[in-house]
Design a protein around this motif. Sequence first.
Motif, short mmCIF file in Angstrom:
data_model
loop_
_atom_site.label_atom_id
_atom_site.label_comp_id
_atom_site.label_asym_id
_atom_site.label_seq_id
_atom_site.Cartn_x
_atom_site.Cartn_y
_atom_site.Cartn_z
N PRO A 124 35.78 -14.36 7.53
CA PRO A 124 37.32 -13.74 7.72
C PRO A 124 37.88 -14.10 9.27
CG PRO A 124 37.22 -13.03 5.52
CD PRO A 124 35.71 -13.27 6.29
N ILE B 217 41.82 -12.56 1.00
CA ILE B 217 40.88 -12.17 1.02
C ILE B 217 39.79 -11.12 0.37
CG2 ILE B 217 38.80 -10.99 3.58
CD1 ILE B 217 40.33 -11.54 4.91
N GLU C 168 36.75 -9.62 -0.71
CA GLU C 168 35.37 -8.90 -0.91
C GLU C 168 34.79 -9.04 -2.71
OE1 GLU C 168 35.40 -6.21 2.75
OE2 GLU C 168 37.73 -6.06 1.48
N THR D 155 42.09 -8.66 0.07
CA THR D 155 43.96 -8.38 1.32
C THR D 155 44.40 -8.91 1.22
OG1 THR D 155 41.25 -6.49 1.23
CG2 THR D 155 42.94 -6.29 3.20
N ALA E 79 43.04 -11.24 10.84
CA ALA E 79 41.55 -11.06 10.12
C ALA E 79 40.25 -10.25 11.06
CB ALA E 79 41.68 -12.68 9.47
N HIS F 85 39.38 -6.37 11.61
CA HIS F 85 38.77 -5.92 10.90
C HIS F 85 37.77 -6.05 10.60
CE1 HIS F 85 42.53 -4.51 8.79
NE2 HIS F 85 42.98 -5.48 8.62
N THR F 86 36.25 -5.51 9.86
CA THR F 86 35.41 -5.47 9.06
C THR F 86 35.24 -5.88 7.97
OG1 THR F 86 34.60 -4.56 11.29
CG2 THR F 86 32.65 -5.16 9.24
N TRP F 87 34.97 -7.31 7.65
CA TRP F 87 34.86 -7.58 6.00
C TRP F 87 33.20 -7.64 6.15
CZ3 TRP F 87 39.14 -7.66 4.80
CH2 TRP F 87 40.52 -8.61 5.77
N ARG F 88 33.03 -7.45 3.84
CA ARG F 88 31.66 -7.17 3.59
C ARG F 88 31.72 -8.49 2.99
NH1 ARG F 88 34.70 -2.75 1.20
NH2 ARG F 88 34.61 -3.96 -0.48
N ASN G 66 31.82 -13.17 0.89
CA ASN G 66 33.93 -13.14 0.36
C ASN G 66 34.08 -14.41 0.32
OD1 ASN G 66 34.81 -13.45 3.05
ND2 ASN G 66 33.50 -11.97 3.48
N VAL H 273 37.35 -16.85 0.94
CA VAL H 273 38.94 -16.58 1.78
C VAL H 273 39.54 -17.39 1.26
CG1 VAL H 273 40.11 -17.08 4.00
CG2 VAL H 273 37.82 -15.58 4.57
#
Length: 404
Positions: free
Chosen positions: A149, A165, A167, A177, A184, A187-190, A193, A195
Motif C-alpha cells: 500500500p 486495505i 490485512e 482500513t 498510505a 503507515h506500516t502495513w502487515r 494484504n 488493496v
Amino acid sequence: MADRVTVIGWDGSPLTAAARSALGAATLVAGAAHHLALPEVPPTAERIRLGSVSLAARRITAHRGTAVVLADGDPGFFGVVRTLRAPEYGLEVEVVPAVSAVAQAFARAGMPWDDAKVVVAHRRTLRRAVNVCRAHTKVAVLTSPGAGPAELGLLLEGVHRTFVICEELGTDREQVTVVTSDKAADHTWRDPNVVIVIGGPAAAIPENGGWLAGGEPGTAPRGWALPAAEYTGPFGEGETEQLRAAQLARLGPRTGDLVWDIGCGSGAFTAESARFGAAVIAVDSDPDACARTLATTRRLGVQAQIVHGTAPHVLEDLPEPDVVRVGGGGAAVVSAVADRRPARIVTHAATRDAAELVGRDLTEHGYEVECALLQSVELDTRRWTEKERTVGFLLSGRLPDRHP
C-alpha cells in the motif's frame, strides 16, 4: 514423482472433509509457517516451508509418497497451481479451492467486484500495477513485500484514489482500513494484504448487471481514430484522424502502460489511448486545451491525469512513460522526452527540414527512426470533389533495448 499431489486453499475457515482427508494421508506437506502449524498436518510428514514454489515443485517431483500443498485463498487464482502444473514438473494435481483473497476483500468492504480489474504487484510489476490503478476506477491489487500500500500510494502521486486495505484476511489479526492514497505511506502495513483502489467517475452498470468481468466495454463510439465531429475542437494540425490513427498504430498503447500526450489539444489522442486501457498523462500549456481534454475524457468515460504546464520543464516531475506522443514543442521537447528513454515516441513535422532535425536527435539518443510523408484528401462524396488536403511528416522512434 509423488503418487498424488493435492493443493488445498485456506481462507481461515475450518478445513473441509476432503482437505482433512488429503492432509491425513500426506507424507509431505508444503506451505507457509501458519499452514504447517495447523493441527491437521500429520506429525510424521516431511514439511517444506513454502518460499520458492519452483523449488517446492522440484522437491515434490522427487518425493515418493503423497504430497499436499497448502496456499492462502484460491490456489488457482494467481496461485501455486499454475507453477505446479508447468510441463517441466509433470505433476498432476487435485485442487481443493477456498475463497480467494480478492473475494474476501470485497466482501469485507461490502462491494461488488465483477466490474473490478485485478492485478498482482511485485517489485518488478509494481509500476504497471500502478498504471492500471491510474486508468481504472476499481482495481484490486494483490500485493507483496516491497510492493504494498505505501509504495502504491507514493507512485500514485497527483492522482486521488481511496484505498481499502485488508490485512491478514482470514486470521485473528484481520484488519480493514480505509485511507486516501496520499496517506498510505504514513503507515506500516502487515503482509499479506489486498488493496482495493477506488477513484474517478464510476462507469455505468446496467440495472440487470453486467455480462463481462472486469467492467463493461463502454458506450463510446465504435472504432478508434474517431473523426473530429466526435470531439470538442478546435483540432490542431497533429490531431487529424488519419495522423492520429498512424500515431496510435506506432505507439500501441495497452493496459499497464503509461502514455504521455504532450500538447494534448482537444484530448482526442488522450481519450483514445485511455480507451485501449492505458494510463495517460495529458500535458498542455493552454488551460483551454486542458479543459477540453478533461471534458473529452469524461464524456467518453475514461481516466486521465491532466497537467497544465509548458514542456519540457513540466515533464521533469512526471513518472516514467512507456510511450509518448509529442503533439507540440518541436525538437527540444522530443529531445527531453528521449532523455527519459520511453520504449516508443511519435511526433509529426510540417516540413522536411523539421523532420530531419527531429529524426537526427532521436537517432543520437539510440532510437530506430522511421519517417513517412502522409497525405490525406477528404472528399465530398456527393460530388466526389476534394474538400480538404492534409500533408505532414510522421516520425516514430523505437528503443531496441526496451520492451517492445
